[in-house]
Design a protein around this motif. Structure first.
Motif, mmCIF file in Angstrom:
data_model
loop_
_atom_site.group_PDB
_atom_site.id
_atom_site.type_symbol
_atom_site.label_atom_id
_atom_site.label_comp_id
_atom_site.label_asym_id
_atom_site.label_seq_id
_atom_site.Cartn_x
_atom_site.Cartn_y
_atom_site.Cartn_z
ATOM 1 N N ALA A 95 -20.449 59.602 45.438
ATOM 2 C CA ALA A 95 -21.403 60.679 45.158
ATOM 3 C C ALA A 95 -21.690 61.501 46.412
ATOM 4 C CB ALA A 95 -22.699 60.096 44.597
ATOM 5 N N GLY A 96 -21.245 61.008 47.580
ATOM 6 C CA GLY A 96 -21.391 61.766 48.815
ATOM 7 C C GLY A 96 -22.488 61.283 49.745
ATOM 8 N N TYR A 97 -22.935 60.028 49.570
ATOM 9 C CA TYR A 97 -24.036 59.512 50.385
ATOM 10 C C TYR A 97 -23.649 58.179 51.015
ATOM 11 C CZ TYR A 97 -26.210 62.935 47.333
ATOM 12 O OH TYR A 97 -26.479 64.084 46.638
ATOM 13 N N GLN A 98 -24.392 57.803 52.048
ATOM 14 C CA GLN A 98 -24.175 56.513 52.705
ATOM 15 C C GLN A 98 -25.222 55.512 52.238
ATOM 16 O OE1 GLN A 98 -24.459 57.541 56.856
ATOM 17 N NE2 GLN A 98 -22.296 58.068 57.008
ATOM 18 N N VAL A 99 -24.867 54.228 52.260
ATOM 19 C CA VAL A 99 -25.811 53.172 51.897
ATOM 20 C C VAL A 99 -26.442 52.627 53.169
ATOM 21 C CG1 VAL A 99 -26.095 50.924 50.803
ATOM 22 C CG2 VAL A 99 -24.494 52.578 49.830
ATOM 23 N N ALA A 100 -27.748 52.832 53.316
ATOM 24 C CA ALA A 100 -28.461 52.327 54.493
ATOM 25 C C ALA A 100 -28.775 50.849 54.346
ATOM 26 C CB ALA A 100 -29.754 53.115 54.711
ATOM 27 N N ASP A 101 -29.079 50.412 53.121
ATOM 28 C CA ASP A 101 -29.411 49.011 52.895
ATOM 29 C C ASP A 101 -29.281 48.699 51.412
ATOM 30 O OD1 ASP A 101 -30.104 46.450 53.514
ATOM 31 O OD2 ASP A 101 -32.257 46.829 53.697
ATOM 32 N N LEU A 102 -29.079 47.419 51.120
ATOM 33 C CA LEU A 102 -28.989 46.925 49.746
ATOM 34 C C LEU A 102 -30.101 45.902 49.564
ATOM 35 C CD1 LEU A 102 -27.004 47.147 47.234
ATOM 36 C CD2 LEU A 102 -26.124 44.938 47.997
ATOM 37 N N ILE A 103 -30.987 46.122 48.593
ATOM 38 C CA ILE A 103 -32.176 45.287 48.430
ATOM 39 C C ILE A 103 -32.243 44.772 46.996
ATOM 40 C CG2 ILE A 103 -34.707 45.229 48.598
ATOM 41 C CD1 ILE A 103 -33.471 48.123 50.275
ATOM 42 N N LEU A 104 -32.584 43.504 46.840
ATOM 43 C CA LEU A 104 -32.790 42.944 45.511
ATOM 44 C C LEU A 104 -33.950 43.669 44.837
ATOM 45 C CD1 LEU A 104 -31.885 40.578 43.604
ATOM 46 C CD2 LEU A 104 -33.849 39.327 44.533
ATOM 47 N N GLU A 105 -33.751 44.117 43.600
ATOM 48 C CA GLU A 105 -34.743 44.973 42.951
ATOM 49 C C GLU A 105 -36.110 44.321 42.753
ATOM 50 O OE1 GLU A 105 -33.198 46.986 39.541
ATOM 51 O OE2 GLU A 105 -31.837 48.200 40.740
ATOM 52 N N PRO A 106 -36.208 43.059 42.294
ATOM 53 C CA PRO A 106 -37.558 42.483 42.179
ATOM 54 C C PRO A 106 -38.279 42.369 43.511
ATOM 55 C CG PRO A 106 -35.863 40.823 41.729
ATOM 56 C CD PRO A 106 -35.192 42.156 41.756
ATOM 57 N N LEU A 107 -37.533 42.153 44.593
ATOM 58 C CA LEU A 107 -38.145 42.116 45.918
ATOM 59 C C LEU A 107 -38.682 43.501 46.271
ATOM 60 C CD1 LEU A 107 -38.687 40.476 48.505
ATOM 61 C CD2 LEU A 107 -36.427 41.180 49.316
ATOM 62 N N ALA A 108 -37.887 44.539 45.977
ATOM 63 C CA ALA A 108 -38.336 45.909 46.242
ATOM 64 C C ALA A 108 -39.565 46.254 45.401
ATOM 65 C CB ALA A 108 -37.202 46.888 45.947
ATOM 66 N N SER A 109 -39.528 45.933 44.113
ATOM 67 C CA SER A 109 -40.661 46.254 43.226
ATOM 68 C C SER A 109 -41.953 45.616 43.711
ATOM 69 C CB SER A 109 -40.362 45.789 41.798
ATOM 70 O OG SER A 109 -39.222 46.443 41.274
ATOM 71 N N SER A 110 -41.842 44.432 44.312
ATOM 72 C CA SER A 110 -43.048 43.734 44.765
ATOM 73 C C SER A 110 -43.777 44.528 45.840
ATOM 74 C CB SER A 110 -42.686 42.338 45.291
ATOM 75 O OG SER A 110 -41.989 42.402 46.523
ATOM 76 N N TYR A 111 -43.046 45.282 46.658
ATOM 77 C CA TYR A 111 -43.681 46.097 47.694
ATOM 78 C C TYR A 111 -44.511 47.221 47.079
ATOM 79 C CZ TYR A 111 -41.100 43.865 51.484
ATOM 80 O OH TYR A 111 -40.614 42.945 52.384
ATOM 81 N N ALA A 112 -44.128 47.660 45.891
ATOM 82 C CA ALA A 112 -44.800 48.799 45.272
ATOM 83 C C ALA A 112 -46.000 48.396 44.424
ATOM 84 C CB ALA A 112 -43.807 49.580 44.405
ATOM 85 N N VAL A 113 -45.959 47.238 43.773
ATOM 86 C CA VAL A 113 -46.989 46.931 42.770
ATOM 87 C C VAL A 113 -47.863 45.732 43.099
ATOM 88 C CG1 VAL A 113 -45.584 47.964 40.947
ATOM 89 C CG2 VAL A 113 -45.452 45.501 41.338
ATOM 90 N N LEU A 114 -47.510 44.932 44.108
ATOM 91 C CA LEU A 114 -48.321 43.761 44.453
ATOM 92 C C LEU A 114 -49.056 43.995 45.769
ATOM 93 C CD1 LEU A 114 -45.838 40.813 43.697
ATOM 94 C CD2 LEU A 114 -47.520 41.838 42.160
ATOM 95 N N ASP A 115 -50.285 43.474 45.865
ATOM 96 C CA ASP A 115 -50.979 43.554 47.148
ATOM 97 C C ASP A 115 -50.982 42.183 47.822
ATOM 98 O OD1 ASP A 115 -53.020 42.039 45.986
ATOM 99 O OD2 ASP A 115 -54.296 43.771 45.587
ATOM 100 N N HIS A 116 -51.456 42.154 49.043
ATOM 101 C CA HIS A 116 -51.399 40.935 49.857
ATOM 102 C C HIS A 116 -52.149 39.785 49.190
ATOM 103 C CE1 HIS A 116 -51.183 38.565 53.574
ATOM 104 N NE2 HIS A 116 -52.452 38.254 53.357
ATOM 105 N N GLU A 117 -53.308 40.077 48.587
ATOM 106 C CA GLU A 117 -54.128 39.022 47.984
ATOM 107 C C GLU A 117 -53.400 38.362 46.816
ATOM 108 O OE1 GLU A 117 -57.796 40.878 46.939
ATOM 109 O OE2 GLU A 117 -58.609 40.792 48.982
#
Length: 418
Positions: A176-198
């Motif tokens: 598609a014309g882009y480089q891959v900076a990193d590959l991350i497991l999706e549930p791990l990524a989602s946790s950064y967006a929807v879960l808080d520290h507590e």
């Protein structure tokens, strides 16, 4: 501002989402652009049609570029699919420094020892996540750098994936014309967006119900303890409606989105839903209760598999914060009460959080949880975009995170052998 830009690319079974974000001097994260395109080049999270996937990636990123006015060069990509496996591993080393002080090199050597596991030739390590360190028998240590000791042990959570699936994902992004900076497991990524520290500290189950896969992640003591990817998700619900009610696929999808209810007991007025007939045939009348029974049966199956995974993790009794549902499948009405009954714990729908400016309202939807999470993961772990570092050194995190970043960079070298 280019050195503070990061892009998340969620390549899903039913959609591709691209999120462009920046971080300013005050560490505030702004969403600059969002793009979304239909995807039919994947099956259960795995690429099955290169050309269709490339076109969807290109369309989504072009939309995000247009909204942000920024040219995208590299992206952080999420990976899922039922080929994902997770396991626990242990390692032990001796500290032979002059004063027995543990250094970052010692931690790196220990984590590399933990990776000495037998894997099938078609599997490779994607993530190595430390659970805890033990120094001279003292457990519960999160960051051992600087401590004194003779013997250091570690328990880690290793996530592996299919080599061909990851390479095909890389190939699609690069075509598609882009480089891959990193590959991350999706549930791990989602946790950064929807879960808080507590929530992560108390114990929580994250369930990301997508189109082709349902991603499960169990957190306890602020550490991911178990991950799983289930090959049953929203598309199966649509298929059940299509077959059970003898309607077209787009009609089934519309019924699910506009009238779908995941819990029959919540129906107060059993209304009649009218669906246009096929090829000039008379319209079809469908009871809402019949539609709801079809949906509930499949959603119950998904939640029962989630319950099995939670039990398998060994932390089922410690989930004080309950379950957080996200992804497009979490938008089904009644899914939280059903999850309460099936899983026996409080459930809520998780929305992307931690954002301060830009197109915040546009991404305040569970379908963007993974895309936003990829951005937050990249920013927090000091990843690079276009060869430039995005976060000042003062916010790079703990010594262990720095070591993990170095190991991850070396592990990703196998992707380059295309």
């Amino acid at each position: 501002m280019e050195d503070r830009i990061v892009v998340g690319l969620d390549i899903g079974t039913t959609k591709v989402c691209a999120v462009v974000a920046s971080i300013d001097e005050m560490q505030k994260i702004n969403i600059l652009g969002v793009g979304k395109a239909p995807s039919d080049g994947l099956n259960r999270g795995v690429v099955v049609n290169i050309e269709k996937t490339v076109n969807a990636i290109r369309t989504a990123i072009e939309q995000a570029q247009l909204a942000s006015g920024i040219e995208v060069k590299s992206v952080n990509v999420g990976i899922a699919g039922d080929h994902i496996r997770s396991m626990r591993s242990k390692g032990v080393i001796t500290i032979n420094n002059r004063d027995n002080e543990i250094t970052m090199k010692d931690v790196e050597r220990l984590l590399e020892d933990c990776q000495r596991i037998m894997l099938p030739t078609d599997q490779q390590i994607i993530h190595v996540i430390p659970q805890e360190f033990i120094v001279d028998g003292q457990d519960g240590i999160g960051d051992p750098v600087g401590m004194s000791g003779m013997r250091m042990e570690a328990e880690v959570h290793i996530i592996t994936g299919l080599v061909s699936a990851a390479k095909n994902m890389f190939r699609c992004v690069e075509r598609a014309g882009y480089q891959v900076a990193d590959l991350i497991l999706e549930p791990l990524a989602s946790s950064y967006a929807v879960l808080d520290h507590e929530e992560k500290e108390a114990g929580v189950v994250l369930v990301d119900v997508g189109g082709g896969t349902t991603d499960v992640a169990v957190f306890q003591d602020n550490t991911i303890r178990h991950t799983a990817v289930v090959a049953i998700a929203g598309q199966k619900v649509t298929d059940d409606i299509r077959i059970g009610l003898s309607v077209l696929e787009d009609q089934a999808e519309r019924l699910k989105r506009e009238h779908g209810l995941a819990y029959v007991d919540l129906i107060q007025d059993d209304e009649i839903i009218t669906v246009p007939g096929i090829a000039g045939r008379p319209p079809k009348e469908i009871k809402k209760s019949i539609l709801s029974k079809i949906i509930q049966a499949r959603v119950e199956e998904i939640l029962e598999i989630v319950a099995i995974e939670v039990k398998r993790s060994g932390y089922g009794s410690e989930m004080s914060a309950g379950v957080v549902l996200t992804g497009g499948g979490s938008l089904l009405d009644g899914i939280c009460p059903l999850a309460n009954d099936v899983l026996g714990m409080d459930a809520k729908v998780g929305m992307p959080r931690g954002l301060t400016g830009g197109l915040v309202n546009e991404v305040k939807n569970p379908i963007y949880a993974t895309g936003v999470g990829l951005v937050l993961h990249a920013l927090q772990h000091n990843k690079q975009s276009g060869g430039q570092v995005m976060i000042p050194n003062s916010t790079q995190g703990s010594s262990v995170e720095k070591v993990m970043n170095g190991i991850a960079a070396r592990m990703k070298s196998w992707f380059k052998e295309l």
